[in-house]
Design an enzyme around this catalytic site. Structure first.
Site, PDB file in Angstrom:
ATOM      1  N   LYS A  45       0.826  -1.188   0.000  1.00  0.00           N
ATOM      2  CA  LYS A  45       0.000   0.000   0.000  1.00  0.00           C
ATOM      3  C   LYS A  45       0.872   1.254   0.000  1.00  0.00           C
ATOM      4  O   LYS A  45       2.016   1.218   0.469  1.00  0.00           O
ATOM      5  CB  LYS A  45      -0.876   0.043   1.268  1.00  0.00           C
ATOM      6  CG  LYS A  45      -1.893  -1.059   1.411  1.00  0.00           C
ATOM      7  CD  LYS A  45      -2.619  -0.920   2.745  1.00  0.00           C
ATOM      8  CE  LYS A  45      -3.609  -2.051   2.969  1.00  0.00           C
ATOM      9  NZ  LYS A  45      -4.788  -1.943   2.091  1.00  0.00           N
ATOM     10  N   ARG A  82      -9.847 -11.848   2.013  1.00  0.00           N
ATOM     11  CA  ARG A  82     -10.728 -12.893   1.496  1.00  0.00           C
ATOM     12  C   ARG A  82     -10.064 -14.270   1.563  1.00  0.00           C
ATOM     13  O   ARG A  82     -10.746 -15.290   1.639  1.00  0.00           O
ATOM     14  CB  ARG A  82     -11.164 -12.554   0.072  1.00  0.00           C
ATOM     15  CG  ARG A  82     -10.054 -12.496  -0.953  1.00  0.00           C
ATOM     16  CD  ARG A  82     -10.459 -11.710  -2.187  1.00  0.00           C
ATOM     17  NE  ARG A  82     -10.606 -10.291  -1.886  1.00  0.00           N
ATOM     18  CZ  ARG A  82     -11.015  -9.380  -2.765  1.00  0.00           C
ATOM     19  NH1 ARG A  82     -11.314  -9.757  -4.010  1.00  0.00           N
ATOM     20  NH2 ARG A  82     -11.128  -8.106  -2.425  1.00  0.00           N
TER      21      ARG A  82
END
Length: 491
Positions: free
Chosen positions: A270, A344
């Site tokens: 990020k 996920r």
């Protein structure tokens, strides 16, 4: 810790540091809701409202000298906003009580004389007051302590239903505070093993049992998603199972929570700004832990199994790479296209484990996608999944004062998760990314009735405090999931 009690005393005669009264913004003008006070006091305070600029809007809090006819030192006017049909709603009472109590930090005691004339309304005021009293002071000691004692002035002080509502409010507020504490903790202190230790400590002396799978057991058990995400960190992953199993349970609910204790994005790193709040990426796991504990504290006749999928997503020489293929619990393979779509992966493993026990319902909660914030902002969560479970989640949210919006799982987006080398990829279409993530998780629940709650925005408040919501961790989702279990208990 703020003490809270019900009091049948006349609020006008209460010798407290502060007396909290409600205002409303009906018909474009502020109005004082204080019929329980002497008429002369009401008239005097009402005459002051225009000069003080009181609007009666939500989150408006104003202190004024108490003056004649009142034993308290000051009066705190807290806004309810517009009031429909002459009665404030439960959420308006929560928010007004929370805003008032939050403003009273450093005060010894206060009396809340808000317009609560039913057990539900008394419970809402108690919830708001306790939630608003929250302070996170683990790392700093300069902030004033929360108000020490709060009395709720009500004619229902001796009513059994009102007392029960206040006891429930205490349990709920403790659960929310527990989530907020975990979310606000520094990732230096909260990592997979220490989170597991926190779960064991929280469950000690309760009806809840905790078991933990370490990195070796995860690898042996085929939890490729959790192992893959956690392999880049020096602090290995964990899967924590939290079980509450009362006798003669009416149903079995499994709750799964995302527990990324810090999310750097992995090798798909990020930007620096995007990492500043990534200690909160474990809010789903914190929520599941404390909802299970709350269900046990309330003696709900529902079996609840919580699964906390814990990992730290870091870049290193051992981190998983884009284009790696991992084998998930149950045997499905996933091509990792982006290591920042890690939530996920850990959730999928935990969902498979949860469904192996054949629960009646499984619900997962996660700070899963930035797309949730794009779609719904930072105060409204999303819920996807089986229509009946999704509807039950929305109904529970409506009853308990949280906001979850039902979202679809369009089958046409499923093709974007195709991989040329694995059963599916961990990334799909950028547009509708929240829904694509839901479709990914759907692959791992089989026929089990299921709902997925995405709280990426609402789990953490980067703005100013509001109502009973502080800056930082919010505890969003606790009330909804506990309400979901309470609904199951009443069937």
């Amino acid at each position: 810790m703020t003490e809270l009690s019900l009091s049948p005393k006349d609020p006008a005669r209460s010798h407290a540091d502060a007396l909290v009264l409600a205002t409303t913004s009906d018909d474009g003008a502020a109005r004082l809701l204080a019929d329980h006070l002497p008429r002369a006091v009401v008239d005097r305070l009402t005459a002051l409202l225009p000069a003080l600029g009181v609007k009666g809007t939500a989150d408006e809090v104003l202190r004024i000298p108490a003056g004649d006819g009142l034993a308290a030192d000051v009066v705190v006017l807290t806004g309810l906003g517009p009031v429909a049909a002459g009665r404030p709603g439960a959420e308006a009472l929560r928010r007004a009580a929370g805003a008032a109590v939050r403003s009273l930090a450093g005060t010894a005691d206060a009396v809340l004389a808000l317009p609560a004339t039913t057990a539900e309304e008394v419970g809402a005021v108690a919830e708001g007051a306790l939630l608003g009293a929250y302070r996170f002071d683990r790392y700093r000691r300069t902030d004033p302590a929360p108000v020490t004692r709060v009395e709720l002035a009500t004619p229902l002080a001796r009513d059994k239903a009102a007392k029960a509502a206040v006891e429930r409010a205490r349990v709920l507020a403790d659960a929310v505070a527990g989530v907020r504490d975990l979310v606000n903790a520094s990732p230096r202190d909260l990592f997979p093993q220490s989170f597991a230790d926190e779960a064991k400590a929280a469950a000690k002396g309760t009806k809840v049992k905790v078991s933990v799978l370490d990195e070796r057991e995860l690898a042996a058990g085929g939890y490729g998603g959790i192992v893959g995400v956690g392999q880049g960190s020096l602090r290995p992953p964990r899967l924590v199972k939290v079980t509450y199993a009362p006798a003669r349970a009416k149903a079995h609910y499994a709750l799964v929570g995302k527990g990324i204790t810090f999310d750097s994005g992995g090798l798909s790193i990020k930007p620096a700004k995007g990492m500043e709040t990534m200690k909160m990426d474990m809010a789903g796991a914190a929520t599941v832990l404390h909802v299970v504990l709350a269900a046990a504290a309330l003696d709900l006749p529902v079996r609840v199994t919580g699964w906390l999928a814990l990992a730290e997503n870091m870049p290193s020489g051992s981190a998983q790479r884009p284009s790696d293929v991992v084998t998930m619990r149950g045997g499905k393979t996933v091509e990792v296209l982006n290591t920042d779509a890690e939530g996920r992966l850990v959730m999928a493993d935990a969902l498979v484990a949860a469904c192996e026990e054949s629960p009646d319902v499984v619900a997962d909660i996660a700070t899963l996608t930035g797309a949730q914030m794009v779609a719904l902002g930072n105060q409204v969560g999303a819920v996807m999944g089986s229509e009946d479970v999704r509807g039950a989640v929305v109904a529970a949210a409506d009853r308990t004062g949280e906001q979850f919006w039902p979202m679809p799982l369009p089958t046409e987006l499923r093709d974007s998760l195709r991989s040329p080398v694995a059963d599916l990829a961990n990334m799909g279409d950028r547009f509708g990314g929240m829904l694509v993530a839901g479709l990914f998780l759907q692959e791992f629940v089989g026929e089990t009735p299921w709902a997925h709650l995405d709280i990426a925005g609402p789990a953490y408040n980067e703005g100013s405090p509001r109502g009973y919501t502080p800056k930082g961790g919010t505890g969003m989702g606790v009330r909804t999931l506990l309400g979901l279990l309470e609904g199951a208990a009443q069937r």
